[in-house]
Design an enzyme around this catalytic site. Structure first.
Site, PDB file in Angstrom:
ATOM      1  N   LYS A   1     -74.475  91.956  79.453  1.00 11.39           N
ATOM      2  CA  LYS A   1     -74.907  92.035  78.059  1.00 11.39           C
ATOM      3  C   LYS A   1     -76.378  92.412  78.016  1.00 11.39           C
ATOM      4  O   LYS A   1     -77.174  91.917  78.817  1.00 11.39           O
ATOM      5  CB  LYS A   1     -74.697  90.708  77.329  1.00 11.39           C
ATOM      6  CG  LYS A   1     -75.096  90.763  75.841  1.00 11.39           C
ATOM      7  CD  LYS A   1     -74.668  89.527  75.080  1.00 11.39           C
ATOM      8  CE  LYS A   1     -75.590  88.365  75.319  1.00 11.39           C
ATOM      9  NZ  LYS A   1     -76.958  88.595  74.771  1.00 11.39           N
ATOM     10  N   GLU A  50     -79.702  93.543  75.085  1.00 10.41           N
ATOM     11  CA  GLU A  50     -80.152  93.524  73.698  1.00 10.41           C
ATOM     12  C   GLU A  50     -80.661  94.896  73.278  1.00 10.41           C
ATOM     13  O   GLU A  50     -81.278  95.609  74.072  1.00 10.41           O
ATOM     14  CB  GLU A  50     -81.263  92.483  73.519  1.00 10.41           C
ATOM     15  CG  GLU A  50     -80.800  91.058  73.772  1.00 10.41           C
ATOM     16  CD  GLU A  50     -81.884  90.025  73.514  1.00 10.41           C
ATOM     17  OE1 GLU A  50     -82.977  90.414  73.023  1.00 10.41           O
ATOM     18  OE2 GLU A  50     -81.651  88.840  73.806  1.00 10.41           O
ATOM     19  N   GLU A 103     -76.407  88.453  65.836  1.00  9.19           N
ATOM     20  CA  GLU A 103     -77.077  87.153  65.709  1.00  9.19           C
ATOM     21  C   GLU A 103     -78.024  87.093  64.529  1.00  9.19           C
ATOM     22  O   GLU A 103     -78.794  88.012  64.267  1.00  9.19           O
ATOM     23  CB  GLU A 103     -77.869  86.838  66.989  1.00  9.19           C
ATOM     24  CG  GLU A 103     -78.605  85.495  66.927  1.00  9.19           C
ATOM     25  CD  GLU A 103     -79.227  85.057  68.223  1.00  9.19           C
ATOM     26  OE1 GLU A 103     -79.892  84.011  68.239  1.00  9.19           O
ATOM     27  OE2 GLU A 103     -79.057  85.766  69.237  1.00  9.19           O
TER      28      GLU A 103
END
Length: 290
Positions: free
Chosen positions: A136, A138, A205
């Site tokens: 993962k 960002e 998020e």
């Protein structure tokens, strides 16, 4: 990576399940979203140790070895000081402790931003050393080229948009994102870019709920919310937050337990019994055979 190996359980606390379930795969996660909707929402929690993974694994579809371990495990003020070595060590432990969930390992700050080639070197190391199924990272539009580069070379990527903790200094804090029209447009563009680039799923998020709903409905990949909306295709929380290990947690956390108080009470009892010499008792000591 399998956990069906044999261990001497008299000397090891690790107890792999003797008949493990078939592990889920990245394509299986992708297929959960059909015609823009996920009928069976995806369950995801963070895990940092083998034992934690063993407990969480039967209930989850995905386990995230998050760079949140910097704060949760190491007591760091943010995720920025987390290293590849940390992620590799904890990722390998979680893979060893699980047999069902798709295990995803966060790429720490500084391990992928310089170039797609830099990201590939970091991601391939994490996958080789941990046995994880995906990584993962960002970022949205700025990371689209990197996501495509990794995906085309056999590395499944989960993206992370909205509130991105590794960019906390640029964002000015951990406040909710998407309050202005300009910021909403940026997050929408980020979500579309990572989906077009080949990410198999996205974490969304800390955004305004209408924005989360719109993004979930508008991109073809599963959207896993944290501080977003129940409408998302799944949810993720930091396990220690939802278990009540910390006094302060983000607004979007629901506590499903109070583990900190349970531990405190247990340690108080232990300390009292050590001090009054009632522990160890006859049941916990060895006597010579008569």
């Amino acid at each position: 990576m399998s956990t069906t190996f044999t261990l001497d359980t008299s000397t090891s606390r690790a107890n792999p399940t003797p008949a493990p379930m078939k592990r889920l795969t990245v394509p299986a996660i992708q297929r959960r979203k059909v015609d823009g909707r996920t009928a069976d929402p995806l369950v995801m929690l963070t895990a940092y140790t083998a034992r934690q993974a063993q407990i969480l694994d039967p209930h989850c579809d995905l386990l995230l070895v998050g760079d949140s371990l910097g704060q949760v495990i190491y007591g760091l003020p943010s995720t920025l000081a987390v290293t590849l070595d940390m992620m590799a060590a904890h990722g390998a432990a979680v893979v060893r402790g699980s047999y069902h969930s798709v295990v995803i390992v966060d790429m720490p700050f500084g391990s992928y931003e310089a170039s797609p080639q830099h990201a590939f070197a970091s991601a391939s190391r994490l996958m080789a050393e941990t046995g994880c199924a995906a990584v993962k990272l960002e970022g949205g539009v700025a990371m689209a080229e990197t996501i495509a580069f990794l995906s085309q070379r056999g590395i499944p990527v989960m993206a992370h948009v909205g509130l991105t903790p590794q960019a906390v200094n640029a964002l000015g804090g951990y406040g909710a994102r998407g309050k202005s029209e300009e910021e909403q447009a940026k997050i929408i563009a980020d979500a579309r870019a990572i989906a077009d680039a080949g990410a198999f799923a996205a974490v969304l998020e800390g955004v305004m709920e209408p924005l989360a709903i719109g993004i979930t409905d508008s991109i073809p990949i599963p959207v896993i919310g944290i501080g977003a909306s129940a409408h998302c295709d799944g949810q993720v929380l930091v396990t220690e937050d939802m278990l009540g290990m910390f006094d302060r947690v983000p607004r979007f956390v629901k506590r499903y337990g109070n583990a900190a108080d349970m531990i405190d009470e247990s340690v108080q009892r232990y300390a009292a019994e050590v001090r009054d010499r009632s522990f160890p008792s006859e049941e916990q000591v060895y006597q010579p055979k008569k």
